[in-house]
Design a protein around this motif. Structure first.
Motif, PDB file in Angstrom:
ATOM      1  N   VAL A 164       0.831  -1.201   0.000  1.00 47.97           N
ATOM      2  CA  VAL A 164       0.000   0.000   0.000  1.00 47.97           C
ATOM      3  C   VAL A 164       0.866   1.251   0.000  1.00 47.97           C
ATOM      4  O   VAL A 164       0.678   2.163  -0.812  1.00 47.97           O
ATOM      5  N   VAL A 165       1.823   1.306   0.910  1.00 44.34           N
ATOM      6  CA  VAL A 165       2.689   2.482   0.996  1.00 44.34           C
ATOM      7  C   VAL A 165       3.524   2.637  -0.276  1.00 44.34           C
ATOM      8  O   VAL A 165       3.705   3.748  -0.787  1.00 44.34           O
ATOM      9  N   ALA A 166       4.008   1.522  -0.828  1.00 38.50           N
ATOM     10  CA  ALA A 166       4.805   1.586  -2.054  1.00 38.50           C
ATOM     11  C   ALA A 166       3.982   2.108  -3.228  1.00 38.50           C
ATOM     12  O   ALA A 166       4.459   2.940  -4.021  1.00 38.50           O
ATOM     13  N   LEU A 167       2.741   1.638  -3.360  1.00 44.00           N
ATOM     14  CA  LEU A 167       1.894   2.070  -4.469  1.00 44.00           C
ATOM     15  C   LEU A 167       1.482   3.528  -4.326  1.00 44.00           C
ATOM     16  O   LEU A 167       1.475   4.281  -5.310  1.00 44.00           O
ATOM     17  N   LEU A 168       1.129   3.948  -3.116  1.00 39.52           N
ATOM     18  CA  LEU A 168       0.790   5.353  -2.901  1.00 39.52           C
ATOM     19  C   LEU A 168       2.003   6.241  -3.143  1.00 39.52           C
ATOM     20  O   LEU A 168       1.888   7.347  -3.690  1.00 39.52           O
ATOM     21  N   THR A 169       3.167   5.759  -2.743  1.00 38.98           N
ATOM     22  CA  THR A 169       4.392   6.525  -2.945  1.00 38.98           C
ATOM     23  C   THR A 169       4.706   6.664  -4.428  1.00 38.98           C
ATOM     24  O   THR A 169       5.052   7.751  -4.912  1.00 38.98           O
ATOM     25  N   ALA A 170       4.570   5.571  -5.181  1.00 32.90           N
ATOM     26  CA  ALA A 170       4.810   5.627  -6.619  1.00 32.90           C
ATOM     27  C   ALA A 170       3.781   6.507  -7.322  1.00 32.90           C
ATOM     28  O   ALA A 170       4.117   7.312  -8.205  1.00 32.90           O
ATOM     29  N   GLY A 171       2.519   6.374  -6.933  1.00 33.95           N
ATOM     30  CA  GLY A 171       1.461   7.154  -7.565  1.00 33.95           C
ATOM     31  C   GLY A 171       1.621   8.646  -7.329  1.00 33.95           C
ATOM     32  O   GLY A 171       1.552   9.456  -8.262  1.00 33.95           O
ATOM     33  N   LEU A 172       1.845   9.025  -6.086  1.00 27.12           N
ATOM     34  CA  LEU A 172       2.001  10.439  -5.783  1.00 27.12           C
ATOM     35  C   LEU A 172       3.358  10.948  -6.258  1.00 27.12           C
ATOM     36  O   LEU A 172       3.501  12.125  -6.607  1.00 27.12           O
ATOM     37  N   GLY A 173       4.358  10.064  -6.293  1.00 26.31           N
ATOM     38  CA  GLY A 173       5.649  10.461  -6.833  1.00 26.31           C
ATOM     39  C   GLY A 173       5.555  10.883  -8.289  1.00 26.31           C
ATOM     40  O   GLY A 173       6.131  11.888  -8.707  1.00 26.31           O
ATOM     41  N   GLY A 174       4.815  10.118  -9.077  1.00 26.89           N
ATOM     42  CA  GLY A 174       4.629  10.490 -10.475  1.00 26.89           C
ATOM     43  C   GLY A 174       3.919  11.814 -10.646  1.00 26.89           C
ATOM     44  O   GLY A 174       4.092  12.511 -11.654  1.00 26.89           O
TER      45      GLY A 174
END
Length: 504
Positions: free
Chosen positions: A385-395
């Motif tokens: 969850v944290v990895a996906l949110l981090t990747a999504g908001l990072g983009g």
């Protein structure tokens, strides 16, 4: 004639546009730490034993057990890893009332954008930005007192805070149009606006630590005091334009006058605002639409991510602040990289300014949309969850060299007003999103949160499509001096299309 400088020890080789950029970065950081500290502190402020009742709660609300409820990280049900073991808050606010309180900031924020933009364009951005941050700092310091007087007082303080902060982005846009040449615009624009991510990191991680070791009012006092300190430095160091600056080098003054004049012409006289041209401009409304989508996604996570971390993933306060900050830290890093790449692509002639704005805006929208919906299906795997949110908001960092800076491509003289319209209408998302989430997540179950994330997904895809169709990246006809005739913008004409593709 420039005023006598307050400071006389600044060496002539210091580039004042970079000093201004650093101070603007710190301004945006302060704005977001003060904006986000309530989103973090509210986790400790409210009572979690009573789903309704109390101060504006829904009396007699039914307690619902989430069948998908996650175990606390590590499986420890009694230690600090379980939010249930935390000290319960002093305010019995229902999820609906919490949504009203969190969204109240944006009522004032939306209202003050246009007046702030017009003021900044006509009289300069220094005092518009300074006074806005001063109001935000004072109201942040007063927030604990207001909360203890009652939820109505806190809502009123948050509205006043929004009124102060609403003038800040239009003022920043006006300052950037006066100080930053086109060849540095993507990089320095991304640098300045990346303060939103750094402020979110500081607000969530720092706020989480403050809540862990101190009582919740400390978060407001710390961040409010930092805002006051910034205001003092701002008065001493920065000015609205290079022509007003008392200790800028003549070399830098001449460089900026030449570079910026090439794009927008002279700006000694402040012309009247061309409302007809702005309000009928398709590129401006394309920016408005994408700003709504960007803000919907960003504000959903900024305002409610700590609540999601606590209610679904069941992180304690210290974990919550640290992990909620990771997406924003990544977004800051990617915005710096994207900004440098965008300027490189433009300077080499690899892509036109318009193509760069479209490309990085689309990267921002699609990665956020995919990341947030994928995270909602990752279940209780908190690492995923944290990895996906981090990747999504990072983009989403691509937005800062895409649609965020696009207003400066459209207007030289009225950049503050254009930003005010775009950011002001977009900020309506900040009103609607927390209210909608409060209504759709009355029991804060995983299924309820997943529905809100699907809404974010749809909004981002639709608004990005509209933006790609309407976007332009050249100075618009309504930005001409008043002596020049007004020519309406014709997006269907062949010449206009090539003008939008080639200029920059």
């Amino acid at each position: 004639m420039p005023r006598q400088p307050i400071l006389t020890f600044v060496p002539s080789w210091v580039q004042q546009r970079y000093v201004l950029s650093v101070m603007l970065l710190l301004a945006v950081m302060n704005m977001y730490t003060m904006r986000v500290c309530l989103s973090v502190a509210i986790v400790q402020m409210v009572s979690h034993d009573t789903p309704g009742g109390g101060d504006g709660g829904d009396a007699g609300a039914m307690v619902v057990v989430d069948p998908d409820r996650c175990d606390p990280p590590g499986g420890n049900q009694t230690s600090g890893g379980d939010p249930a073991s935390e000290t319960d808050g002093e305010f019995a606010w229902s999820p609906t009332l919490q949504g009203v309180i969190l969204s109240s900031f944006y009522y004032g924020y939306v209202v003050s954008h246009l007046p702030g933009g017009v003021f900044a364009d006509r009289f300069g951005g220094k005092h518009a930005l300074g006074y806005g941050l001063l109001v935000t700092s004072v109201t942040t310091l007063l927030s604990p007192v207001a909360a203890r007087l009652g939820s109505g007082y806190l809502i009123a303080i948050r509205i006043i805070m929004g009124l102060g902060e609403g003038v800040t982005f239009p003022a920043i846009s006006a300052l950037l149009s006066e100080w930053i040449p086109p060849c540095e615009r993507s990089r320095l624009g991304a640098f300045v606006y990346a303060g939103a991510q750094l402020g979110s990191v500081l607000g969530t991680a720092g706020g989480g630590l403050a809540l862990h070791y101190l009582d919740w009012p400390a978060t407001f006092y710390i961040f409010g005091a930092l805002g006051m300190a910034w205001y003092v430095l701002w008065l001493l160091l920065c000015y609205s334009s290079p022509s007003e600056h008392p200790f800028i080098s003549q070399e830098e003054r001449d460089f900026l006058a030449h570079q910026i004049k090439q794009v927008g012409g002279e700006s000694a006289a402040r012309p009247r605002t061309p409302w007809r041209g702005i309000l009928t401009s398709r590129p401006v409304w394309g920016l408005v639409v994408i700003q709504v989508g960007h803000d919907w996604g960003f504000f959903t996570l900024l305002t409610d991510l700590p609540k999601y971390m606590r209610s679904v993933l069941r992180f304690d306060i210290a974990q919550n602040g640290a992990l909620s900050s990771l997406p924003y830290l990544t977004m800051w890093g990617t915005s710096m990289v994207f900004g440098a790449v965008a300027d490189w692509l433009i300077l080499r002639g690899t892509l036109s300014v318009l193509s760069v704005r479209r490309l990085f805006t689309t990267i921002a929208s699609l990665t956020c949309a995919v990341g947030i919906i994928a995270a909602s299906f990752a279940g209780c795997d908190w690492v995923a969850v944290v990895a996906l949110l981090t990747a999504g908001l990072g983009g989403m960092g691509g937005a800062y060299c895409g649609m965020r800076i696009n207003a400066l491509d459209l207007s030289r003289r009225h950049a503050g007003t254009v930003m005010a319209l775009v950011n002001g209408v977009g900020a309506v998302s900040g009103i609607v999103s927390p209210l909608l989430i409060g209504m759709l997540t009355p029991h804060e179950t995983m299924a309820e949160w997943r529905l809100t994330f699907w809404i974010v997904f749809g909004v981002l895809l639709v608004t990005n499509t509209v933006y790609v169709l309407l976007a332009r990246a050249d100075i618009q006809p309504w930005d001409r001096p008043e002596a020049e005739p007004y020519a309406p913008y014709l997006p269907s004409s062949h010449s206009a299309e090539h003008q939008g593709e080639g200029r920059g």
